[in-house]
Design a protein around this motif. Structure first.
Motif, PDB file in Angstrom:
ATOM      1  N   PRO A 108     -11.551  -0.078   1.809  1.00  0.00           N
ATOM      2  CA  PRO A 108     -11.085   0.518   0.550  1.00  0.00           C
ATOM      3  C   PRO A 108     -10.981   2.039   0.570  1.00  0.00           C
ATOM      4  CG  PRO A 108     -12.651  -1.236   0.099  1.00  0.00           C
ATOM      5  CD  PRO A 108     -12.671  -1.022   1.593  1.00  0.00           C
TER       6      PRO A 108
ATOM      7  N   GLU B  55      -7.467   3.557   0.535  1.00  0.00           N
ATOM      8  CA  GLU B  55      -6.488   3.267  -0.516  1.00  0.00           C
ATOM      9  C   GLU B  55      -5.486   4.401  -0.733  1.00  0.00           C
ATOM     10  OE1 GLU B  55      -7.608   1.503  -4.138  1.00  0.00           O
ATOM     11  OE2 GLU B  55      -8.742  -0.119  -3.199  1.00  0.00           O
TER      12      GLU B  55
ATOM     13  N   GLY C 241      -2.761   3.555   1.443  1.00  0.00           N
ATOM     14  CA  GLY C 241      -2.071   2.375   0.927  1.00  0.00           C
ATOM     15  C   GLY C 241      -1.083   2.752  -0.165  1.00  0.00           C
TER      16      GLY C 241
ATOM     17  N   SER D 125      -6.715  -3.968   0.128  1.00  0.00           N
ATOM     18  CA  SER D 125      -7.536  -2.776   0.325  1.00  0.00           C
ATOM     19  C   SER D 125      -8.630  -2.918   1.370  1.00  0.00           C
ATOM     20  CB  SER D 125      -8.169  -2.353  -1.001  1.00  0.00           C
ATOM     21  OG  SER D 125      -9.015  -3.372  -1.489  1.00  0.00           O
TER      22      SER D 125
END
Length: 347
Positions: free
Chosen positions: A219, A222, A225, A238
């Motif tokens: 995560p 992110e 992402g 994630s």
């Protein structure tokens, strides 16, 4: 420099941004890296990388150049030294050159972007790092991923498979973790498109935008992402699968994102997890205590789930079991962890 002593600021979260950037650029086989700063910056970070690779039985040094700035360069500017070093690197005919800036070059105000943006015949990418002035290892890592994304052209279609983003190139079991994710994707008849960035050439990286889904290593990535979602419209998950239930949920999430039916794969994985519990039935009734050894952050919900699945009791008076620094990935990662627990219990 990050002085917060919490677990989130250790390992890949702490340290110099140069190391984080180098953990990306060193894993593009047909690219070269230039560290723009004093020779000690390149030497220190390359030594760390070399020591880690040796622990992984990888007996090679990635090609890294240093501009080797001295006192005169620091007073009058190091852009000429950077230009000369890029020219020297290009003599080896790489497909790309990654330039990593340091504390010194950011402090003296070198316009590294301007030097890199000249027409060199191949991409010369400035990986913004700024040493300790730029933050932590993780920020250097994320910034490098974003900059290397400049090698990726838009795609006409996005049916090229699944992209794996931000693998921890310097962690133990990096290949085992990838193989577990690939196994799970295979259960959904999905293939890996690009490992961004782990041992992928410049041409390989250019296929990234053809992927239909990005799976982030964790995560903390992110921001990258979201970056790729904005750039290429690619959805993302994630993190890698963690835990027994988490692995089944991972299969469902990937299936939903890619339009693949996941029920059969989930049922098969649940059967595999039942077999896992039977494999470690000899541990039933044993008592364990979880020791973080002062720096790991125990994922107690995950570890409690695994302990319950095999009939272990968590008890402060039980056998002390070391908590893994990173959560095991998928069912196979849990199996490796349970083998370790068994060794401690039967020692």
């Amino acid at each position: 420099m990050n002085l917060n002593p919490s677990h989130l600021n250790l390992s890949r979260y702490e340290g110099c941004t140069i190391t984080g950037a180098l953990a990306v650029s060193a894993f593009i086989p047909d690219a070269l890296t230039v560290v723009h700063g004093p020779a000690g910056c390149a030497h220190h970070n390359l030594s760390l990388l070399h020591a880690t690779l040796l622990q992984h039985d990888r007996l090679f040094l990635p090609p890294v150049f240093s501009t080797g700035l001295g006192e005169r360069d620091i007073i009058f500017g190091g852009e000429d030294a950077l230009e000369r070093t890029i020219e020297r690197a290009l003599e080896r005919e790489p497909r790309a050159v990654c330039v990593i800036s340091t504390c010194i070059t950011e402090t003296i105000g070198d316009d590294t972007d301007a030097v890199c943006s000249r027409d060199w015949g191949v991409p010369v990418i400035h990986l913004h790092s700024s040493g300790f002035l730029g933050g932590s290892f993780n920020e250097g890592f994320v910034n490098a991923l974003k900059r290397v994304a400049g090698l990726v052209p838009p795609a006409k279609t996005q049916d090229g498979g699944i992209n794996i983003v931000g693998e921890k190139n310097l962690e133990f079991e990096v290949e085992e973790n990838f193989e577990e994710v690939a196994r799970l994707l295979g259960m959904l008849d999905l293939d890996v498109n690009v490992r961004f960035v782990r041992n992928e050439t410049v041409d390989d990286i250019s296929l990234f935008s053809e992927g239909c889904l990005n799976i982030l290593r964790e995560p903390a990535l992110e921001p990258i992402g979201r970056h790729f979602f904005e750039a290429f419209g690619q959805p993302y998950l994630s993190g890698f699968p963690v835990g027994l239930q988490g692995t089944r949920e991972f299969l469902r999430a990937v299936g939903e994102a890619c339009g693949s039916a996941a029920d059969e794969a989930i049922a098969a994985e649940e059967s595999l997890q039942d077999e896992l519990a039977a494999e470690f039935a000899d541990l039933e009734g044993e008592a364990i205590s979880l020791s973080p050894f002062g720096f790991q952050c125990p994922e107690f919900s995950l570890l409690s789930e695994v302990a319950e699945a095999v009939g272990l009791r968590i008890d402060p008076e039980g056998t002390e079991i070391p908590v893994p620094f990173g959560a095991p990935v998928g069912t196979t990662g849990i199996r490796r962890m349970l083998h370790q627990w068994r060794r401690f219990l039967h020692a």
